[in-house]
Every structure is written in structure tokens, then in C-alpha cells.
Design a protein around this motif. Structure first.
Motif, mmCIF file in Angstrom:
data_model
loop_
_atom_site.group_PDB
_atom_site.id
_atom_site.type_symbol
_atom_site.label_atom_id
_atom_site.label_comp_id
_atom_site.label_asym_id
_atom_site.label_seq_id
_atom_site.Cartn_x
_atom_site.Cartn_y
_atom_site.Cartn_z
ATOM 1 N N ASN A 170 -19.989 47.356 24.458
ATOM 2 C CA ASN A 170 -20.937 47.757 23.435
ATOM 3 C C ASN A 170 -20.611 49.200 23.047
ATOM 4 N N GLU A 171 -20.243 49.413 21.810
ATOM 5 C CA GLU A 171 -19.897 50.766 21.366
ATOM 6 C C GLU A 171 -21.040 51.758 21.543
ATOM 7 N N ASP A 172 -22.272 51.280 21.548
ATOM 8 C CA ASP A 172 -23.407 52.181 21.732
ATOM 9 C C ASP A 172 -23.411 52.820 23.120
ATOM 10 N N THR A 173 -22.865 52.111 24.114
ATOM 11 C CA THR A 173 -22.813 52.673 25.469
ATOM 12 C C THR A 173 -21.462 53.301 25.788
ATOM 13 N N ASP A 174 -20.492 53.079 24.921
ATOM 14 C CA ASP A 174 -19.146 53.625 25.145
ATOM 15 C C ASP A 174 -19.048 55.011 24.514
ATOM 16 N N VAL A 175 -19.869 55.902 25.039
ATOM 17 C CA VAL A 175 -19.906 57.287 24.566
ATOM 18 C C VAL A 175 -19.904 58.200 25.785
#
Length: 185
Positions: free
Chosen positions: A48-53
Motif C-alpha cells: 500500500n503506497e500510503d504506508t510505504d513512506v
């Protein structure tokens, strides 16, 4: 040159024949080849790009990336689920493909092998895994293939590590992965 190969097994089942195949590869790895079976794919959440930060990457995904970053090459073991690769393997590829162009798998040699109950040994799943990992930036070893059919009956009483034909085929696969990784270094 010693080559470190990270093995990712697409089956989470305790008695998985693909897990056993990975164990056989580790047991019979030729000199100069070290195989690490990654433990923990079940804990890696769906990509999930939202958590890949920065500061948000789940610990299990960060560990996968860290271990993969230390590998010289990869060996993916894929069963076939409904004609394609399992979600857990695709998810690992997704996490390893990021950040785009600089993921832990980018530019590294990858071979895909496996076993399945069907008469073709999971070739569709393995082809899909090769496609996905290639798009993810890996160097897919297209000529390195091993699909073992009839896993349920073939390995009912014999572990793949004790099957001479399987050991010979795995040794050939590992030799080719070693050569590709050495050439890439």
C-alpha cells in the motif's frame, strides 16, 4: 566468488512441497552458493503506497527489503493457485520493487522454479512470476526453469532433497544463478 541467494517461497503451508524444494536447494547448494530461506512472508502486509513512506513502512516489509538488499540473487519457488502465482509471492515482489527503479530486487538475477500437483508443475504461475519480477526491475533468468509436476504423489513419501532427479535439476539451476550473479557483480 560466494553468492548469496535469497529464496522466497510462495506457499505458506507447513508441509508445502515448494518449501521442501527450497530446503532441498539449500541442502544441496554447491560450493560458493549460500541460500537463505526468507521467513516471514505471511507477516508482510499487502503493499500500500500510503504506508510505504518514511517512518511508515511496516516492520515485516522493512525486514524483507533489508534481507533482500543483502542478496546477490533470488530464487522464487512458486506453486500454482488457480492458474497463477500465489498472492504472498506477488506481494513480496511488489514490496521489493519499490522505490521504483531502486528497489531491493532491481538489477539482480532472479530465477523462478517450483512444483505443483498439476501435470505441468505450475508453469503458468512461474511464467506470471517471471513477468511480474521482470517488470519490477529484476534481471529474469528466462532460460533457468524447473517445473516439477505431480507434487502430491511424487513427494508423498520422498522429500525433494532425497529425489536424485530433483537434486540434479536444482544443482543445475543453482549453478546458472551463481554464474549470473557472479557476472553481475
Amino acid at each position: 566468488m560466494s553468492v548469496r541467494i535469497l529464496a522466497l517461497v510462495g506457499s505458506l503451508r507447513t508441509g508445502s512441497h515448494n518449501r521442501q524444494l527450497a530446503e532441498a536447494a539449500a541442502k544441496h547448494a554447491p560450493s560458493g552458493v549460500d541460500i537463505e530461506l526468507f521467513e516471514g512472508l505471511a507477516e508482510v502486509p499487502f503493499y500500500n503506497e500510503d504506508t510505504d513512506v518514511e517512518g511508515g513502512v511496516p516492520a515485516a516489509a522493512a525486514r524483507l527489503r533489508e534481507v533482500a538488499g543483502q542478496a546477490d540473487a533470488f530464487l522464487l519457488f512458486s506453486p500454482e493457485y488457480n492458474g497463477t502465482m500465489p498472492a504472498v509471492l506477488k506481494n513480496a515482489i511488489d514490496w521489493l520493487s519499490r522505490p521504483y527503479g531502486a528497489g531491493a530486487i532491481s538489477g539482480k538475477p532472479v530465477a523462478v522454479v517450483g512444483t505443483a500437483f498439476g501435470q505441468y508443475g505450475g508453469v503458468w504461475a512461474q511464467d506470471d512470476a517471471r513477468k511480474s519480477v521482470g517488470i519490477a526491475g529484476a534481471v529474469v533468468l528466462e532460460d533457468v526453469k524447473l517445473s516439477i509436476p505431480g507434487s502430491v504423489t511424487r513427494f508423498a513419501d520422498t522429500h525433494p532433497a532425497d529425489d536424485a532427479e530433483v537434486v540434479t535439476a536444482l544443482t543445475e539451476v543453482l549453478g546458472k544463478v551463481h554464474s549470473a550473479a557472479s557476472a553481475a557483480a
